[in-house]
Design an enzyme around this catalytic site. Structure first.
Site, PDB file in Angstrom:
ATOM      1  N   THR A  38      14.118   9.878   2.640  1.00 28.39           N
ATOM      2  CA  THR A  38      13.665  11.237   2.339  1.00 28.39           C
ATOM      3  C   THR A  38      14.841  12.210   2.247  1.00 28.39           C
ATOM      4  OG1 THR A  38      11.597  10.769   3.482  1.00 28.39           O
ATOM      5  CG2 THR A  38      12.124  13.070   3.104  1.00 28.39           C
ATOM      6  N   THR A  72      12.045  -1.168  -6.985  1.00 31.27           N
ATOM      7  CA  THR A  72      11.009  -1.903  -7.712  1.00 31.27           C
ATOM      8  C   THR A  72      11.577  -2.521  -8.982  1.00 31.27           C
ATOM      9  OG1 THR A  72       9.293  -0.418  -6.874  1.00 31.27           O
ATOM     10  CG2 THR A  72       8.761  -1.686  -8.836  1.00 31.27           C
ATOM     11  N   THR A  78      16.846   5.345  -3.210  1.00 26.45           N
ATOM     12  CA  THR A  78      16.760   5.084  -1.771  1.00 26.45           C
ATOM     13  C   THR A  78      17.874   4.149  -1.310  1.00 26.45           C
ATOM     14  OG1 THR A  78      14.373   5.370  -1.822  1.00 26.45           O
ATOM     15  CG2 THR A  78      15.273   4.198   0.059  1.00 26.45           C
ATOM     16  N   GLU A  83       5.862  12.154 -10.943  1.00 26.42           N
ATOM     17  CA  GLU A  83       5.780  10.990 -10.057  1.00 26.42           C
ATOM     18  C   GLU A  83       4.677  11.175  -9.031  1.00 26.42           C
ATOM     19  OE1 GLU A  83       8.922   8.362  -7.473  1.00 26.42           O
ATOM     20  OE2 GLU A  83       8.730  10.493  -6.999  1.00 26.42           O
TER      21      GLU A  83
END
Length: 391
Positions: free
Chosen positions: A133, A159, A127, A248
């Protein structure tokens, strides 16, 4: 808590082991890690010793090779005890699966044993501030310079970027503008980047979702990455990443189902204990029915999750559709469960003396990440209803 799902012997073993672990590493432990800003190091070490971090890793590389259904059970059971961990998605799912399927023997030998043992943590970075998206439009570039790539760009909402040993990085070796009219997903390249490399800078994001791993923006300024750290073929990185998207979706559904179970249990416990007008609040249908309806939705999602995990493991043609449906059903059910539980607790749902306060944004978050539910509906519309593309 009562469930309609029948687990295999292997899944039952995992669920029982997690229940034992969470006697020590419980929701309070998780909250303490979140508040103090450190990773769940002690828990992670035990998971490595037990082999749970290598559930998806082949045995020849030190893993357990149990597959996605077992991994989903691990993640769901932790969440069902109030211990949701996004690091499971990056280190146990998105990191090893492309390496297993497309990585060289060198990469497999260097990284898979460390993932399985817990000695190595991975972040996954796709991202960007201007591409979420619409992943094909990422701008982070990797320019070949002899035996190295030179990486420049920026990733966001990554993350565990500050704590990870490596970042599995999606870059562009061919600019989007050069391929947009033919195949916009051509030109992506997947690299393993050492987080100690020169030119990497991480900045924490101030988000409302408590999580021991944290969320970060990562800047790459002339970061040099050896060519032998490339996963698969140059310019084919998007296809390599997409191979991990169905798992995922499945493990995200598992996280949502687990959280749904946890908050319903907390809502029901409170409704049994709290008395209003000389009776437990759970005896009133205005409290009982929303919790019961949420329980139905979570159980439906759990059954869909089991179907999706089994479909992926068997390589069935409907695996992608099942994974998307499971992600949608589970995240919507978890958010419905949170709403019912919050209503049952009333004002105490907003008190940090009760567990819902730390998790309220979690269930809403899972409706938009790692893929938003509107995109899931787009997939369902096109692939299950044969409707025209809507975006």
């Amino acid at each position: 808590m009562n469930t309609l799902v029948t687990l295999t012997d292997e899944q039952s073993m995992i669920a029982d082991a997690v229940a034992d672990l969470t006697a020590e590493y419980d929701h309070d432990y998780w909250q303490t890690c979140c508040r103090e800003g450190h990773f769940v190091d002690e828990l992670w070490a035990e998971l490595g010793e037990l082999g749970f971090l290598g559930i998806a890793v082949p045995e020849k590389y030190g893993g357990e090779e149990m597959g996605i259904p077992a991994l989903a059970t691990l993640i769901e059971t932790f969440a069902a005890h109030g211990v949701p961990l996004l690091a499971f998605l990056s280190t146990t799912t998105m990191a090893p699966l492309p390496i297993i399927e497309y990585g060289s023997d060198n990469l497999k030998n260097r990284f898979l044993p460390g993932i399985a043992s817990g000695d190595l943590r991975f972040a996954f970075a796709i991202t960007e501030p201007h591409s979420g998206t619409n992943a094909s439009r990422i701008r982070t570039s990797a320019t070949r310079d002899g035996d190295e790539y030179v990486v420049n760009g920026e990733k966001t909402y990554i993350t565990d970027a500050a704590g990870a040993d490596y970042i599995q990085l999606v870059t562009r070796t061919t600019p989007y503008e050069d391929v947009a009219n033919e195949n916009p997903y051509h030109g992506g390249t997947l690299l393993v980047v050492d987080t100690d490399a020169d030119g990497i800078e991480t900045s924490p994001l101030d988000v409302s979702i408590p999580e021991p791993s944290g969320q970060y923006t990562v800047h790459f300024d002339d970061v040099r990455v050896p060519v032998n750290n490339r996963i698969g073929r140059e310019d084919a990185g998007f296809s390599h990443v997409f191979s991990a998207l169905n798992p995922e979706r499945v493990v995200t559904a598992a996280l949502a189902v687990g959280l749904g179970r946890f908050v319903i249990e907390k809502g029901a416990d409170y409704a049994n204990d709290r008395e209003i007008f000389d009776a437990p609040t759970g005896s009133y249908q205005g409290v009982q029915h929303p919790l019961a309806g949420a329980k139905v939705a979570v159980e439906q999602a759990a059954l869909t999750l089991q179907t999706a995990a089994a479909a992926h493991e068997a390589g069935q043609r409907n695996a992608a559709a099942a994974a998307n449906v499971a992600k949608y059903a589970a995240s919507e059910a978890a958010d419905k469960a949170m709403d019912a539980a919050v209503q049952a607790l009333g004002g105490n749902a907003f008190s940090h003396d009760y567990p819902l306060a730390a998790l309220r944004d979690w269930t809403r978050f899972l409706r938009i990440a790692p893929v938003n539910n509107e995109m899931v509906l787009n997939y369902v519309g096109e692939n299950l209803l044969d409707l025209p593309r809507s975006y």
